[in-house]
Design a protein around this motif. Structure first.
Motif, mmCIF file in Angstrom:
data_model
loop_
_atom_site.group_PDB
_atom_site.id
_atom_site.type_symbol
_atom_site.label_atom_id
_atom_site.label_comp_id
_atom_site.label_asym_id
_atom_site.label_seq_id
_atom_site.Cartn_x
_atom_site.Cartn_y
_atom_site.Cartn_z
ATOM 1 N N ARG A 83 1.042 -1.378 -0.024
ATOM 2 C CA ARG A 83 0.009 0.115 0.040
ATOM 3 C C ARG A 83 0.641 1.464 0.023
ATOM 4 N NH1 ARG A 83 -3.198 -0.610 4.830
ATOM 5 N NH2 ARG A 83 -4.300 -2.419 3.325
ATOM 6 N N ILE A 84 0.711 2.034 -0.807
ATOM 7 C CA ILE A 84 1.250 3.372 -1.225
ATOM 8 C C ILE A 84 1.084 4.472 0.056
ATOM 9 C CG2 ILE A 84 1.109 5.516 -2.424
ATOM 10 C CD1 ILE A 84 0.399 4.361 -5.087
ATOM 11 N N SER A 85 2.227 4.468 0.735
ATOM 12 C CA SER A 85 2.379 5.211 2.240
ATOM 13 C C SER A 85 1.719 7.341 1.861
ATOM 14 C CB SER A 85 4.122 5.466 2.451
ATOM 15 O OG SER A 85 4.321 6.793 3.663
ATOM 16 N N PRO A 86 0.910 7.072 2.588
ATOM 17 C CA PRO A 86 0.523 8.856 3.546
ATOM 18 C C PRO A 86 1.279 9.448 3.317
ATOM 19 C CG PRO A 86 -0.282 7.195 4.501
ATOM 20 C CD PRO A 86 0.838 5.930 3.678
ATOM 21 N N VAL A 87 3.163 9.225 3.345
ATOM 22 C CA VAL A 87 3.854 10.228 3.517
ATOM 23 C C VAL A 87 3.935 10.495 2.439
ATOM 24 C CG1 VAL A 87 6.663 10.325 4.508
ATOM 25 C CG2 VAL A 87 4.838 9.182 5.948
ATOM 26 N N PHE A 88 4.849 9.463 1.173
ATOM 27 C CA PHE A 88 4.698 9.829 0.211
ATOM 28 C C PHE A 88 3.383 10.606 -0.904
ATOM 29 C CE2 PHE A 88 5.391 7.765 -4.405
ATOM 30 C CZ PHE A 88 5.766 8.723 -4.933
ATOM 31 N N LEU A 89 2.295 10.258 -0.633
ATOM 32 C CA LEU A 89 1.268 10.870 -1.561
ATOM 33 C C LEU A 89 1.407 12.137 -0.771
ATOM 34 C CD1 LEU A 89 -2.286 7.939 -0.350
ATOM 35 C CD2 LEU A 89 -0.482 8.512 -2.879
ATOM 36 N N GLY A 90 1.654 12.608 0.092
ATOM 37 C CA GLY A 90 1.931 13.877 1.126
ATOM 38 C C GLY A 90 3.039 14.532 0.128
ATOM 39 N N ILE A 91 3.950 14.409 0.234
ATOM 40 C CA ILE A 91 4.996 14.318 -1.272
ATOM 41 C C ILE A 91 4.908 14.840 -1.972
ATOM 42 C CG2 ILE A 91 7.730 14.092 -1.696
ATOM 43 C CD1 ILE A 91 8.107 12.557 0.924
ATOM 44 N N ALA A 92 3.982 13.650 -2.937
ATOM 45 C CA ALA A 92 3.784 14.005 -4.147
ATOM 46 C C ALA A 92 2.806 15.300 -4.923
ATOM 47 C CB ALA A 92 2.679 12.672 -4.845
#
Length: 267
Positions: A12-21
Motif C-alpha cells: 500500500r502506498i504510504s501517506p507520507v509519499f502521497l503527501g510529498i507527491a
C-alpha cells in the motif's frame, strides 16, 4: 533462513509519499501559473518534492526487482510502500541528497534498502537489482526532458522550463554517479556478482567509503569540470541547455533573492 509472508499492507502506498507527491503537484502548478508571490520558493518546493519522489522511486525499483528475484522480505520492511522513512538509512537516502541539492545542485546517489542477497539465485538477477535504481533516474531524466527533445515547449512558462531543466540536471548527475563502478555505489553492485570471491572480499571493507571518495575527488576543480562537461553533454543531447539549468538553479536558491525572469532566446 526465516520466511516473510507477504501482507496486504506491504504494497500500500504510504501517506507520507502521497503527501510529498501532493506538495510537488501543487508547487508545480504554482510555478506553471505564476501563482506564488515568490516564484523561487515555488520552484524550490517543486524541484525538492520531485527530487524526493525520484529518490523514493529509485529505492522502490531496487526493492521491487529484488521481490521478483526471490527476496520476499522487502515487503515486510516497508520498501514497497514508497515511504522514505522506511529506508534503512533515511539520512543517506533522503536527507543528504536533499542537502547536496541545496548546497551544490548535484544529485547525490542514495542507497538504503537492505536486500537479503542470500535469497536470490543467479548473477544476472543480482546485477539487475543494482541497476534498477539508477535506471529509474535515467527514466526520470527522459520524462523531465521530454518537452525539450519533443519540441513541446510552446506555451510552457519560462520559470517552469528552468525548473524542469534543473531537475533534469539532478537526475543525470545521480544516474552517472550511481553507475560508477565504485564500491558502495550501484555501478559496483552491477559488477560485483561477476567478480571472484577473493576480489569481493578484498573490496568489501572499502564499500562504506566509496561515496565519500567520489565526492572528495569531485572537489578537485579539473575533475569537477570534466564531470559537469559530461553531464551537460548528455543534457544537450536531450535538448536542455546550460541556460535552462543555470536559471533553474538560480530560481531554486530563492534565499538569494528572486532573479529577474529572463526570456529564453534560441541561439
Amino acid at each position: 533462513m526465516t520466511t516473510a509472508t507477504p501482507r496486504r499492507g506491504d504494497h500500500r502506498i504510504s501517506p507520507v509519499f502521497l503527501g510529498i507527491a501532493a506538495v510537488t503537484a501543487v508547487s508545480g502548478w504554482a510555478v506553471w501559473t505564476d501563482f506564488a508571490p515568490q516564484p523561487g520558493l515555488a520552484v524550490f518546493l517543486f524541484v525538492t518534492g520531485a527530487w524526493i519522489v525520484s529518490l523514493c522511486l529509485h529505492e522502490y525499483a531496487h526493492a521491487r526487482t529484488a521481490l521478483h528475484s526471490g527476496d520476499i522480505s522487502v515487503g515486510a520492511k516497508g520498501y514497497l510502500t514508497l515511504n522514505p522513512l522506511a529506508y534503512t538509512h533515511a539520512l543517506l537516502s533522503i536527507v543528504l541528497p536533499v542537502l547536496f541539492v541545496i548546497m551544490g545542485g548535484i544529485g547525490l546517489p542514495g542507497g538504503a534498502v537492505f536486500i537479503e542477497r542470500g535469497r536470490i539465485r543467479g548473477r544476472w538477477k543480482h546485477s539487475l537489482i543494482s541497476a534498477a535504481g539508477p535506471l529509474t533516474n535515467v527514466l526520470f531524466a527522459v520524462v523531465c526532458t521530454a518537452p525539450f527533445w519533443l519540441d513541446g515547449l510552446d506555451g510552457v512558462p519560462d520559470t517552469f522550463r528552468y525548473a524542469l531543466g534543473f531537475l533534469a540536471l539532478l537526475q543525470v548527475t545521480a544516474a552517472i554517479l550511481n553507475f560508477l563502478p565504485v564500491p558502495g555505489l550501484d555501478g559496483y553492485g552491477v559488477l560485483e556478482p561477476w567478480l571472484s570471491y577473493k576480489v569481493r572480499r578484498q573490496v568489501e571493507p572499502f564499500a562504506p567509503y566509496g561515496l565519500l571518495v567520489v565526492f572528495a575527488v569531485l572537489w578537485i576543480p579539473e575533475v569537477n569540470q570534466y564531470f559537469f562537461d559530461a553531464v551537460h553533454a548528455v543534457l544537450r543531447a536531450l535538448g536542455v541547455t546550460e541556460w535552462d539549468t543555470d536559471w533553474g538553479r538560480e530560481f531554486y536558491r530563492f534565499w538569494r533573492g528572486t532573479p529577474e525572469i529572463p526570456t529564453f532566446t534560441q541561439s
